[in-house]
Design a protein around this motif. Sequence first.
Motif, PDB file in Angstrom:
ATOM      1  N   GLY A   1       0.803  -1.190   0.000  1.00 46.49           N
ATOM      2  CA  GLY A   1       0.000   0.000   0.000  1.00 46.49           C
ATOM      3  C   GLY A   1       0.851   1.261   0.000  1.00 46.49           C
ATOM      4  N   ASP A  37     -14.110   3.997   8.621  1.00 41.90           N
ATOM      5  CA  ASP A  37     -14.195   2.550   8.414  1.00 41.90           C
ATOM      6  C   ASP A  37     -13.627   2.219   7.037  1.00 41.90           C
ATOM      7  OD1 ASP A  37     -16.862   2.055   6.506  1.00 41.90           O
ATOM      8  OD2 ASP A  37     -16.900   3.912   7.671  1.00 41.90           O
ATOM      9  N   PHE A  38     -13.311   0.956   6.836  1.00 40.57           N
ATOM     10  CA  PHE A  38     -12.657   0.536   5.599  1.00 40.57           C
ATOM     11  C   PHE A  38     -13.459   0.946   4.368  1.00 40.57           C
ATOM     12  CE2 PHE A  38     -11.976  -2.337   2.083  1.00 40.57           C
ATOM     13  CZ  PHE A  38     -10.613  -2.250   1.926  1.00 40.57           C
ATOM     14  N   GLN A  39     -14.769   0.711   4.381  1.00 41.57           N
ATOM     15  CA  GLN A  39     -15.595   1.015   3.211  1.00 41.57           C
ATOM     16  C   GLN A  39     -15.585   2.505   2.883  1.00 41.57           C
ATOM     17  OE1 GLN A  39     -17.037  -1.546   1.313  1.00 41.57           O
ATOM     18  NE2 GLN A  39     -17.090   0.141  -0.138  1.00 41.57           N
ATOM     19  N   PHE A  42     -12.141   3.303   1.363  1.00 35.96           N
ATOM     20  CA  PHE A  42     -12.133   2.733   0.014  1.00 35.96           C
ATOM     21  C   PHE A  42     -12.924   3.628  -0.940  1.00 35.96           C
ATOM     22  CE2 PHE A  42     -14.074   0.269  -3.351  1.00 35.96           C
ATOM     23  CZ  PHE A  42     -13.030  -0.493  -3.841  1.00 35.96           C
ATOM     24  N   GLN A  67      -8.116  -1.286  -2.449  1.00 38.21           N
ATOM     25  CA  GLN A  67      -8.225  -1.990  -1.160  1.00 38.21           C
ATOM     26  C   GLN A  67      -6.890  -1.977  -0.427  1.00 38.21           C
ATOM     27  OE1 GLN A  67      -9.618  -5.908  -2.121  1.00 38.21           O
ATOM     28  NE2 GLN A  67     -11.707  -5.235  -2.503  1.00 38.21           N
ATOM     29  N   ILE A  68      -5.825  -2.208  -1.148  1.00 37.67           N
ATOM     30  CA  ILE A  68      -4.490  -2.228  -0.548  1.00 37.67           C
ATOM     31  C   ILE A  68      -4.125  -0.856   0.008  1.00 37.67           C
ATOM     32  CG2 ILE A  68      -2.030  -2.503  -1.072  1.00 37.67           C
ATOM     33  CD1 ILE A  68      -2.935  -4.706  -3.119  1.00 37.67           C
ATOM     34  N   ALA A  70      -6.261   1.566   0.858  1.00 34.73           N
ATOM     35  CA  ALA A  70      -7.161   1.854   1.979  1.00 34.73           C
ATOM     36  C   ALA A  70      -6.661   1.186   3.259  1.00 34.73           C
ATOM     37  CB  ALA A  70      -8.580   1.402   1.652  1.00 34.73           C
ATOM     38  N   SER A  71      -6.241  -0.056   3.159  1.00 38.94           N
ATOM     39  CA  SER A  71      -5.698  -0.764   4.330  1.00 38.94           C
ATOM     40  C   SER A  71      -4.438  -0.079   4.839  1.00 38.94           C
ATOM     41  CB  SER A  71      -5.386  -2.222   3.979  1.00 38.94           C
ATOM     42  OG  SER A  71      -6.572  -2.924   3.718  1.00 38.94           O
ATOM     43  N   SER A  72      -3.595   0.350   3.921  1.00 40.45           N
ATOM     44  CA  SER A  72      -2.358   1.030   4.302  1.00 40.45           C
ATOM     45  C   SER A  72      -2.663   2.353   4.995  1.00 40.45           C
ATOM     46  CB  SER A  72      -1.498   1.257   3.056  1.00 40.45           C
ATOM     47  OG  SER A  72      -0.296   1.892   3.380  1.00 40.45           O
ATOM     48  N   LEU A  74      -5.373   3.152   6.668  1.00 37.87           N
ATOM     49  CA  LEU A  74      -5.924   2.865   7.995  1.00 37.87           C
ATOM     50  C   LEU A  74      -4.834   2.428   8.972  1.00 37.87           C
ATOM     51  CD1 LEU A  74      -9.278   1.199   6.972  1.00 37.87           C
ATOM     52  CD2 LEU A  74      -8.972   3.414   8.103  1.00 37.87           C
ATOM     53  N   SER A  75      -3.783   1.809   8.470  1.00 36.51           N
ATOM     54  CA  SER A  75      -2.687   1.357   9.344  1.00 36.51           C
ATOM     55  C   SER A  75      -1.859   2.529   9.875  1.00 36.51           C
ATOM     56  CB  SER A  75      -1.782   0.367   8.610  1.00 36.51           C
ATOM     57  OG  SER A  75      -0.919   1.031   7.701  1.00 36.51           O
TER      58      SER A  75
END
Length: 93
Positions: A1, A37-39, A42, A67-68, A70-72, A74-75
């Motif tokens: 990400g 939130d993730f959604q 994204f 998605q990748i 978004a996860s990054s 959030l991290s």
Amino acid sequence: GATIYMDMSCFACHGMKGEGNAIGPNLTDNMWISGCDFQSVFNVIKNGNPAKGMTAFKTQLSDNRIQIVASSVLSLSGSNPANAKEPQGEACE
């Protein structure tokens, strides 16, 4: 990400470490403009937020790559980089 973040020049608006700058918000605190939130993350990456100057990346990145990223993003929460922009938006927990 993090590689996609750099390749797509997200740092131009959100800083090298997600700290934010004159253009974009800090991505490392618990305050979010468009939901935490993730959604929500994204969706804002995919569709943008024109009212806030966020570019839509749906024509440049596949859903999997979004998605990748978004996860990054959030991290980054709680990473407290130097020179972080003041909080904006609403608190998310």
